[in-house]
Write a protein that holds these residues in place. Structure first.
Motif, PDB file in Angstrom:
ATOM      1  N   PHE A  93       0.717  -1.586   0.844  1.00 22.96           N
ATOM      2  CA  PHE A  93      -0.064  -0.362  -0.098  1.00 22.96           C
ATOM      3  C   PHE A  93       0.902   1.032  -0.055  1.00 22.96           C
ATOM      4  N   GLY A  94       1.991   0.480   0.560  1.00 20.51           N
ATOM      5  CA  GLY A  94       2.733   2.696   0.178  1.00 20.51           C
ATOM      6  C   GLY A  94       4.005   2.337   1.736  1.00 20.51           C
ATOM      7  N   GLN A  95       3.804   1.341   2.063  1.00 24.17           N
ATOM      8  CA  GLN A  95       4.761   1.163   3.833  1.00 24.17           C
ATOM      9  C   GLN A  95       5.085   0.720   3.864  1.00 24.17           C
ATOM     10  N   PRO A  96       6.613   0.872   4.721  1.00 21.54           N
ATOM     11  CA  PRO A  96       7.829  -0.547   4.653  1.00 21.54           C
ATOM     12  C   PRO A  96       7.614  -1.009   5.182  1.00 21.54           C
ATOM     13  N   ALA A  97       8.403  -2.574   4.944  1.00 23.09           N
ATOM     14  CA  ALA A  97       7.670  -3.693   5.835  1.00 23.09           C
ATOM     15  C   ALA A  97       8.668  -3.322   6.437  1.00 23.09           C
ATOM     16  N   ASP A  98       8.960  -4.647   8.449  1.00 22.74           N
ATOM     17  CA  ASP A  98       9.496  -4.289   9.312  1.00 22.74           C
ATOM     18  C   ASP A  98      10.922  -4.568   8.152  1.00 22.74           C
ATOM     19  N   ASN A 117       8.696  -4.063  -4.224  1.00 24.16           N
ATOM     20  CA  ASN A 117       8.267  -1.719  -3.976  1.00 24.16           C
ATOM     21  C   ASN A 117       7.854  -1.608  -4.916  1.00 24.16           C
ATOM     22  N   SER A 118       6.927  -2.715  -5.039  1.00 26.75           N
ATOM     23  CA  SER A 118       5.758  -2.060  -6.809  1.00 26.75           C
ATOM     24  C   SER A 118       4.886  -1.035  -6.276  1.00 26.75           C
ATOM     25  N   GLN A 119       4.131  -1.063  -5.056  1.00 29.66           N
ATOM     26  CA  GLN A 119       3.577   0.232  -4.701  1.00 29.66           C
ATOM     27  C   GLN A 119       4.266   1.130  -3.976  1.00 29.66           C
ATOM     28  N   ALA A 120       5.313   1.053  -3.454  1.00 30.26           N
ATOM     29  CA  ALA A 120       6.515   2.061  -2.232  1.00 30.26           C
ATOM     30  C   ALA A 120       7.699   2.855  -2.896  1.00 30.26           C
ATOM     31  N   PRO A 121       7.257   3.468  -3.888  1.00 36.23           N
ATOM     32  CA  PRO A 121       8.214   4.416  -4.637  1.00 36.23           C
ATOM     33  C   PRO A 121       8.288   5.831  -3.807  1.00 36.23           C
ATOM     34  N   GLY A 122       9.774   5.596  -3.261  1.00 42.20           N
ATOM     35  CA  GLY A 122       9.873   6.615  -2.315  1.00 42.20           C
ATOM     36  C   GLY A 122       9.681   6.695  -1.006  1.00 42.20           C
ATOM     37  N   ALA A 123       9.367   5.708  -0.698  1.00 41.30           N
ATOM     38  CA  ALA A 123       8.868   5.205   1.236  1.00 41.30           C
ATOM     39  C   ALA A 123      10.060   5.150   1.647  1.00 41.30           C
ATOM     40  N   PHE A 139      10.286  -2.259  -8.398  1.00 44.56           N
ATOM     41  CA  PHE A 139       9.445  -0.939  -8.717  1.00 44.56           C
ATOM     42  C   PHE A 139       8.961  -1.760  -9.675  1.00 44.56           C
ATOM     43  N   SER A 140       7.665  -1.084 -10.539  1.00 45.53           N
ATOM     44  CA  SER A 140       6.702  -1.590 -11.358  1.00 45.53           C
ATOM     45  C   SER A 140       5.972   0.077 -11.743  1.00 45.53           C
ATOM     46  N   PHE A 141       5.979  -0.160 -13.263  1.00 42.31           N
ATOM     47  CA  PHE A 141       5.825   1.364 -14.087  1.00 42.31           C
ATOM     48  C   PHE A 141       4.570   0.882 -14.641  1.00 42.31           C
ATOM     49  N   ASN A 142       3.380  -0.030 -14.060  1.00 46.79           N
ATOM     50  CA  ASN A 142       2.507  -0.336 -14.844  1.00 46.79           C
ATOM     51  C   ASN A 142       1.087   1.101 -13.843  1.00 46.79           C
ATOM     52  N   ARG A 143      -0.272   0.735 -14.795  1.00 50.39           N
ATOM     53  CA  ARG A 143      -0.887   2.099 -14.764  1.00 50.39           C
ATOM     54  C   ARG A 143      -1.415   2.198 -13.756  1.00 50.39           C
ATOM     55  N   VAL A 250       3.738   6.206   1.399  1.00 45.52           N
ATOM     56  CA  VAL A 250       3.504   7.364  -0.112  1.00 45.52           C
ATOM     57  C   VAL A 250       2.051   6.791  -0.371  1.00 45.52           C
ATOM     58  N   TYR A 251       1.298   5.823   0.799  1.00 43.94           N
ATOM     59  CA  TYR A 251      -0.689   6.016   0.180  1.00 43.94           C
ATOM     60  C   TYR A 251      -0.536   5.922  -1.338  1.00 43.94           C
ATOM     61  N   TYR A 252       0.099   4.686  -2.087  1.00 43.34           N
ATOM     62  CA  TYR A 252      -0.054   3.638  -3.492  1.00 43.34           C
ATOM     63  C   TYR A 252      -1.706   3.279  -3.461  1.00 43.34           C
ATOM     64  N   LEU A 253      -2.022   2.927  -2.406  1.00 45.48           N
ATOM     65  CA  LEU A 253      -3.540   3.005  -1.711  1.00 45.48           C
ATOM     66  C   LEU A 253      -3.338   3.262  -0.103  1.00 45.48           C
ATOM     67  N   TYR A 254      -4.990   3.434   0.024  1.00 45.44           N
ATOM     68  CA  TYR A 254      -5.335   4.881   0.830  1.00 45.44           C
ATOM     69  C   TYR A 254      -5.573   3.297   2.098  1.00 45.44           C
ATOM     70  N   PRO A 255      -5.496   1.964   2.789  1.00 39.74           N
ATOM     71  CA  PRO A 255      -6.127   1.300   3.043  1.00 39.74           C
ATOM     72  C   PRO A 255      -6.337   1.286   4.872  1.00 39.74           C
TER      73      PRO A 255
END
Ligand SMILES: *Cc1c(COP(=O)(O)O)cnc(C)c1O
Length: 303
Positions: A93-98, A117-123, A139-143, A250-255
């Motif tokens: 979702f945009g947050q680091p694992a431990d 890290n597909s969902q958390a670039p820059g976290a 990292f992913s660059f899909n749509r 970095v909120y790829y999603l807001y869970p």
């Protein structure tokens, strides 16, 4: 690739045509094989786990942290066997694992730590960028992702041997522009199964200006998320995302966690009602081990 190396302070970056192919290549670069085990979160997009199956290895699912939805370190430690070769930690979702204890665990047990890290670039985890803490960061660059070029991905790594193998796997086991001496390149030339996992220059050209704005893109997401969190305080039935201490999201999603006992209606009905109001929310994936493919693979039973 040079942009990623510079931004993340990583000596190597290898582009791919998706994060799925990148994840497969990471495990193949780690020389994973039949019978090997890969510990992975079950609460993620399916490619985090299918990458192991693509290598003939077995994904081993362990329970996640109820607050942050990432691998729970104690469960990972308990699942390590003499067949375990890798841990795939998903920064969901945009947050680091431990990541720090996971890195320690992987070091103690001689395992590869791969960050999906597909969902958390820059976290960031304790000031360090996610993707730079494991042996390889994907990292992913899909749509759907923060940076989008249609389809694409990249792996960053500190390890020249891994980067070299990633390059070979990307391109039929051939034609490498690596940092290793020529002799080394020759000796491995035909010793690896490669694919066509290449990112095109066109897609790279679309990616670059977006990557240059990554911080801006993330700041905007954070701003919106913080607005939501503030406003959602009025509604006790929805828990906003919790942020791990010393980390950034970095909120790829807001869970959100929906607590049905407050409203007395099921989560499905709640989601349908909100969607009917024109607000695009959804249930996230069910745990992967519930999917038929994993039940078949793991139990030897159909469905
Ligand atoms: C999107 C995503 C992938 C796959 O990315 P593709 O580039 O579409 O292959 C893998 N893992 C996670 C966690 C994702 O969110």
């Amino acid at each position: 690739e040079a942009d990623f190396c510079r931004y993340f302070g990583s000596p190597h970056a290898v582009s791919f045509n998706s994060a799925t192919s990148a994840l497969h290549a990471c495990l193949a670069a780690g020389k994973l094989d039949e019978g090997d085990e890969v510990i992975v979160s079950p609460y993620t997009m399916c490619a985090s786990a299918t990458a192991a199956i693509m290598c003939g290895a077995t994904p081993v699912f362990v329970d996640i942290e109820p607050d942050y939805f990432c691998l729970k370190v104690e469960h990972v430690a308990a699942a390590i066997t003499n067949r375990t070769k890798a841990i795939v930690a998903v920064n969901i979702f945009g947050q680091p694992a431990d990541l720090e204890p996971l890195a320690k665990l992987s070091k103690q047990n001689n395992l590869f730590l791969i960050e999906d890290n597909s969902q958390a670039p820059g976290a960031r985890y304790k000031g360090k960028f996610t993707g730079t803490i494991g042996h390889m960061g994907v990292f992913s660059f899909n749509r759907h992702k923060t940076i989008q070029c249609g389809e694409g991905g990249i792996v960053i790594s500190n390890n020249p041997e891994l980067a070299y193998r990633l390059q070979l796997i990307r391109n039929h086991g051939e034609v490498v522009q690596g940092d290793l001496p020529i002799e080394k390149q020759q000796s491995e030339h035909f010793d690896i199964i490669g694919f066509n996992y290449r990112l095109t220059e066109l897609q790279a050209a679309i990616t670059r200006p977006q990557f240059a704005r990554l911080e801006q893109l993330n700041n905007h997401r954070v701003e919106l998320a913080e607005y939501f969190t503030e406003r959602l305080k009025e509604y006790s039935f929805l828990l906003p995302p919790k942020i791990r201490n010393t980390c950034s999201h970095v909120y790829y999603l807001y869970p959100m966690i929906y607590q049905k006992e407050y409203l007395g209606i099921s989560r499905d009905v709640f989601v349908k009602a909100i969607v009917a109001e024109g607000i695009p929310i959804a249930n996230y994936v069910q745990p992967l081990y519930r999917l038929p493919i994993y039940r078949t693979k793991l139990d030897g039973k159909s469905n």
